[in-house]
Motif scaffolding. Structure first.
Motif, short mmCIF file in Angstrom:
data_model
loop_
_atom_site.label_atom_id
_atom_site.label_comp_id
_atom_site.label_asym_id
_atom_site.label_seq_id
_atom_site.Cartn_x
_atom_site.Cartn_y
_atom_site.Cartn_z
N PRO A 135 -3.60 4.66 -8.05
CA PRO A 135 -4.98 4.55 -6.63
C PRO A 135 -5.05 3.37 -6.11
CG PRO A 135 -5.58 4.26 -8.90
CD PRO A 135 -4.36 4.05 -9.23
N VAL A 136 -4.76 3.37 -4.97
CA VAL A 136 -4.42 2.67 -3.83
C VAL A 136 -5.57 3.21 -2.54
CG1 VAL A 136 -2.76 3.40 -2.54
CG2 VAL A 136 -3.19 0.55 -2.73
N GLU A 138 2.18 6.10 -7.13
CA GLU A 138 1.26 7.10 -7.71
C GLU A 138 -0.01 5.99 -8.28
OE1 GLU A 138 2.73 9.27 -10.36
OE2 GLU A 138 4.39 10.38 -9.69
N SER A 185 0.60 -1.53 -0.51
CA SER A 185 0.14 0.29 0.15
C SER A 185 1.09 1.01 0.09
CB SER A 185 -1.11 0.22 1.31
OG SER A 185 -1.90 -1.26 0.88
N GLU A 186 1.74 1.26 0.95
CA GLU A 186 2.14 2.63 1.05
C GLU A 186 3.65 3.03 -0.61
OE1 GLU A 186 3.12 4.54 3.09
OE2 GLU A 186 1.90 4.20 4.66
N ARG A 207 1.12 3.84 -3.49
CA ARG A 207 0.55 5.01 -3.07
C ARG A 207 1.80 5.72 -3.51
NH1 ARG A 207 2.26 9.40 0.87
NH2 ARG A 207 2.66 7.25 2.32
N ARG A 208 3.50 5.55 -3.13
CA ARG A 208 4.33 6.63 -3.27
C ARG A 208 5.19 6.42 -4.92
NH1 ARG A 208 5.59 5.16 1.12
NH2 ARG A 208 6.85 6.84 2.83
N GLU A 251 -7.22 3.82 0.33
CA GLU A 251 -7.15 4.27 1.84
C GLU A 251 -6.55 2.91 2.92
OE1 GLU A 251 -8.38 7.67 3.94
OE2 GLU A 251 -9.01 7.87 1.66
#
Length: 248
Positions: free
Chosen positions: A63-64, A61, A54-55, A58-59, A66
């Motif tokens: 659309p994972v 870019e 997940s981290e 997100r990095r 929340e």
């Protein structure tokens, strides 16, 4: 350092009947709903994979969904009427926020997803060795949600890094048709730079993992669960070896 968002469970709504992990739908103290996986249900190694991916996503870019770490107040699990509430025991759980008005991505909707995102997600899944995103006209287990309002949502990475020393087969990946686009060195370089930058945050990412997910005995550093963080990093760092592209 900023820690992951921690939420407190208020009500176990139900256990999902879909997917292999059978996660729970839980309302938190702020009345937000989460899809929740517990240590006893899926195992420590799966929760570590969920958080790391997940981290990284997100990095990168992507659309994972929340996510948060979920804790349970005293008695909530003991007095739950859910027959498998014990799956949520074992420490903090991984909670993925419910994406409203979404459904599984259908084969007929693949063309609605931006081509750059398709390429990035295919490359990302090969990078983390996540074979669990398959879809064809005959169906599959896509682990992607789609909303006409908010678009694509990327979920479920519990099978990433598993097995750690196996090169996956991605012929049935939902976006496998994008593989040929990586013959374009400009496209390859653009995506590679983003993944490489994400990997630079490895220490920051792994510092977010609850200790009870990492060790069978938190007082014994030799009891780290498998695959270890070092083994996971070694899998990811192969991105920096030219031979990595032979997998694409």
């Amino acid at each position: 350092m900023k820690r992951p968002y921690v939420v407190e469970a208020k009500e176990i709504l139900r256990q999902s009947t879909q997917g292999r992990t059978k996660p729970f739908i839980i309302r938190d103290a702020n009345n937000d709903q989460y899809v929740v996986k517990g240590v006893n249900g899926v195992g420590q190694q799966s929760l570590v994979s969920e958080l790391i991916c997940s981290e990284l996503a997100r990095r990168c870019e992507l659309p994972v969904a929340e996510y948060a770490l979920m804790r349970f107040p005293t008695g909530l699990l003991d007095f739950s009427t859910e027959p498998r509430a014990g799956d949520l025991e074992g420490g903090m759980a991984f909670a993925s926020k419910v994406a409203p008005h979404s459904q599984d991505l259908l084969f007929s909707l693949i063309g609605e997803v931006d081509e750059g995102t398709q390429q990035r997600l295919l490359l990302f899944d090969i990078w983390i060795n996540n074979e669990d995103r398959c879809l064809s006209s005959q169906g599959g287990n896509v682990n992607l949600l789609w909303s006409a309002v908010s678009g694509l949502v990327v979920i479920d990475h519990n099978l990433a890094f598993d097995p750690i020393n196996h090169t996956g087969n991605f012929e049935n990946h939902v976006f496998s048709h994008q593989r040929e686009r990586f013959a374009d060195l400009e496209i390859r370089a653009r995506h590679e730079a983003v993944l490489d930058a994400a990997l630079n945050d490895w220490d920051m990412i792994t510092d977010l993992i609850p200790l009870e997910w990492l060790y069978r005995d938190i007082d014994d550093e030799t009891s780290e669960i498998q695959p270890t963080l070092a083994e996971r990093f070694n899998l990811l760092v192969r991105l920096r070896d030219p031979s990595f592209w032979s997998l694409i």
